[in-house]
Scaffold this active site. Structure first.
Site, PDB file in Angstrom:
ATOM      1  N   THR A 393       0.892  -1.140   0.000  1.00  0.00           N
ATOM      2  CA  THR A 393       0.000   0.000   0.000  1.00  0.00           C
ATOM      3  C   THR A 393       0.930   1.189   0.000  1.00  0.00           C
ATOM      4  O   THR A 393       2.101   1.049   0.310  1.00  0.00           O
ATOM      5  CB  THR A 393      -0.836  -0.030   1.306  1.00  0.00           C
ATOM      6  OG1 THR A 393      -1.642  -1.190   1.285  1.00  0.00           O
ATOM      7  CG2 THR A 393      -1.724   1.183   1.463  1.00  0.00           C
ATOM      8  N   ASN A 413      -3.447  -3.710  -2.606  1.00  0.00           N
ATOM      9  CA  ASN A 413      -3.349  -4.720  -1.557  1.00  0.00           C
ATOM     10  C   ASN A 413      -1.957  -5.333  -1.533  1.00  0.00           C
ATOM     11  O   ASN A 413      -1.031  -4.665  -1.110  1.00  0.00           O
ATOM     12  CB  ASN A 413      -4.463  -5.760  -1.663  1.00  0.00           C
ATOM     13  CG  ASN A 413      -4.689  -6.472  -0.322  1.00  0.00           C
ATOM     14  OD1 ASN A 413      -4.149  -6.047   0.697  1.00  0.00           O
ATOM     15  ND2 ASN A 413      -5.463  -7.531  -0.313  1.00  0.00           N
ATOM     16  N   ASP A 435      -9.624  -8.635   1.091  1.00  0.00           N
ATOM     17  CA  ASP A 435      -9.933  -7.905   2.326  1.00  0.00           C
ATOM     18  C   ASP A 435     -11.357  -8.182   2.821  1.00  0.00           C
ATOM     19  O   ASP A 435     -11.715  -7.791   3.931  1.00  0.00           O
ATOM     20  CB  ASP A 435      -9.740  -6.393   2.123  1.00  0.00           C
ATOM     21  CG  ASP A 435      -8.282  -5.976   2.280  1.00  0.00           C
ATOM     22  OD1 ASP A 435      -7.479  -6.782   2.789  1.00  0.00           O
ATOM     23  OD2 ASP A 435      -7.942  -4.853   1.885  1.00  0.00           O
TER      24      ASP A 435
END
Ligand code: DON
Length: 583
Positions: A393, A413, A435
């Protein structure tokens, strides 16, 4: 008169008007206190951050920070610059900078106006709750790698929306530095080389291989990396706006590659994507004000809940002591239990933000902390909770000469996302679907156990930990812009920098270099960075009942900008790399 000065005068006027005659207002920038770290800790204290009088940008790549500064020098504001940095990172920091992912932005204007932009990916329309389970109901790795792992990208819509509402320049102007970097190329440094080498197996499986592994090897350090296909995409976006990405030629390229690989993303998915403006979470901590990201990120709620718990204690123990880490870990543990069970996309599920961020609720949680004992997570909850171990990230913090501030975190991600690279358009796709809770209540391959609130549904946004945050001092003036990468450790990393600045009075560089801890309820252990806790502190924490996990990995990597006397400091987390550039 420049807007920032007018603003300062108004603030001064307001405080003089309200203040009793004898009261001395607190200094706008309290003195910093020197700190010493354990001898075993790998980063020194007392390092100097970059300083500039007018403006500052800290990001994961110096060229990207310079691109933003270029825009500021041309007269752009902090939002123009943030969007320019975002596009430049696509080119120079392909492991995380992205067109194929999404993120969050918190804005605080010099006139006091605030905004939060949610441009998180959405699940494709054809996504189903159990799409990552095999016939026996076990979770597969299809949410991590390959064509099914991607949510519908939000980055282009988000950057365009921020620019349209708060910027002063055109997309073509703010994309220009990124376009130059893609077209003319830039020199590959050892960080980029090592990053590509580290993920050569993933990159090599998909269409990015010819660009990033020419002849099967990463481009050598010192060579020039040009990305003509990406340059063409950037030129299209600059000329035609986000529509070309969501309804035009780039959408065609994305859908073609998805169909070729057996993905489910369609033109309707792309055409239906919307970034969402939200109200930032505004909370107070010991007289300071925090502006941070509401759901669909869990970052703002979890940081606010943690700080509210800590605020119930009138004074906090000294940095580095077992008492301090016990207090901190106990607060995180309680906030993460709520994070994992109660948070999800507010457009789909009820999220009790007001309750979770209330001072009264924090008092009730603080009352369960015992000074002489760690509370097992099993005593605090009957539902499982845990935390993801994401891989990549990127956060950037921007302030301009007027005092406008932007905190942005964006991601695909994992490093290089799903690995899928759109050959017709020149960028990587995210693996953000991981996620979600692929199977609520069951840990995914990274140990994440989340609840029903974060189950997969078509067009839903997956819960995030991203925590772009802006802190104002007790006089209401901009003090700190921060955020991080690191999965759930974004929350603990960012908040410890804030606490180090506010409670421990550290300089920005010390606050960011200091060793950090992490507790996410489950696994029920206190993680600390290798060498970060003195042996005596470890012994004392074990006696309190903690299971300690000494981990070689960092706990988040933060990019910070802070106001100091006479200007701004910027600092890149020493756990990472990048550039803090100002003028
Ligand atoms: O949104 C999230 O919380 C994750 N996708 C962030 C991933 C991340 O920070 C990976 N970095 N180490």
């Amino acid at each position: 008169m420049p807007r920032i000065r007018l603003h300062l005068l108004l603030l001064l006027g307001a405080s003089l008007a309200c203040a009793p005659a004898a009261r001395v207002s607190p200094p706008a920038i309290p003195d910093r206190t020197a700190v010493s770290f354990p001898e075993t800790w790998r980063f020194p204290s007392g390092v100097r951050a970059s300083f500039a009088r007018n403006a500052m940008i800290a990001s994961n790549d110096r060229l990207a920070s310079e691109a933003g500064i270029d825009i500021l020098r041309q007269g752009g504001n902090a939002v123009d610059a943030a969007v320019a940095v975002g596009f430049a990172l696509v080119v120079t920091h392909p492991e995380a900078g992205n067109l194929g992912g999404g993120g969050y932005m918190v804005i605080r204007l010099a006139d006091g106006g605030t905004a939060a932009l949610d441009y998180r990916e959405m699940a494709p329309i054809a996504a189903t709750r159990d799409m990552y389970l095999d016939d026996s109901g076990n979770v597969t790795d299809r949410s991590v790698e390959g064509y099914l792992a991607s949510g519908v990208p939000g980055a282009v819509a988000g950057m365009a929306a921020a620019l349209e509402r708060y910027g002063t320049m055109t997309l073509a102007q703010v994309i220009a530095p990124a376009l130059r970097l893609a077209e003319q190329g830039f020199v590959v440094d050892s960080n980029l080389h090592a990053s590509i080498r580290g993920d050569r197996r993933l990159i090599g499986r998909f269409a990015g291989a010819p660009v990033f592994l020419p002849g099967g090897e990463p481009p050598p350090v010192g060579s020039t990396l040009r990305q003509p296909t990406l340059a063409r995409t950037l030129r299209l976006i600059a000329a035609q706006g986000p529509d070309v990405f969501y309804r035009g030629e780039i959408a065609d390229s994305i859908v073609a590659e998805m169909q070729r690989g057996g993905g489910i993303m369609t033109r309707a998915d792309l055409a239906g994507y919307r970034a969402a403006w939200r109200e930032p979470i505004r909370s107070t901590y010991r007289g300071y004000t925090l502006l941070t990201m509401p759901p669909s990120s869990s970052g703002g709620v979890t940081i606010t809940e943690t700080l509210n718990i800590l605020e119930t204690f009138s004074a906090l123990p000294q940095f580095g002591t077992a008492a301090w880490f016990h207090r901190l870990a106990s607060a995180y543990q309680r906030a993460f239990i709520d994070r994992n069970a109660k948070l999800g996309d507010p457009d789909f599920v009820d999220v009790p933000v007001a309750e979770l961020t209330s001072k009264a609720y924090a008092r009730s949680l603080a009352a369960t902390i015992e000074p002489g004992r760690a509370t097992p997570t099993s005593e605090l909850t009957t539902t499982g909770s845990g935390g993801a171990e994401g891989m990549h990230t990127t956060h950037f913090s921007v302030v301009d000469a007027e005092g406008n501030a932007v905190a942005t975190t964006t991601t695909i991600n994992s490093l290089y996302g799903s690995g899928v690279y759109i050959p017709g358009a020149g960028f990587f796709m995210n693996n953000e679907m991981d996620d979600f809770a692929a199977k609520p209540g069951v840990p995914n391959q990274f140990g994440l156990v989340q609840g029903e609130q974060n189950a997969i549904a078509p067009r839903k946004r997956m819960l995030s930990a991203m925590s772009p945050t802006i802190v104002l001092d007790s006089a209401g003036q901009l003090l700190l812009i921060a955020g991080a990468r690191g999965g759930p450790r974004i929350i603990t990393g960012t908040s410890q920098v804030i606490l180090n600045v506010i409670d421990h009075r550290m300089t920005l560089a010390d606050a960011m270099s200091a060793p950090r801890i992490h507790h996410q309820a489950l696994p029920d252990e206190l993680r600390f960075e290798e060498g970060g806790l003195a042996a005596t502190t470890q012994t004392a924490l074990r006696l309190l009942g903690y299971t300690l996990d000494e981990n070689p990995g960092g706990i988040g990597t933060v990019m910070g900008v802070m106001r100091v006397r006479g200007g701004w400091e910027g600092f890149v987390d020493p756990r990472s790399y990048g550039g803090a550039v100002g003028y």
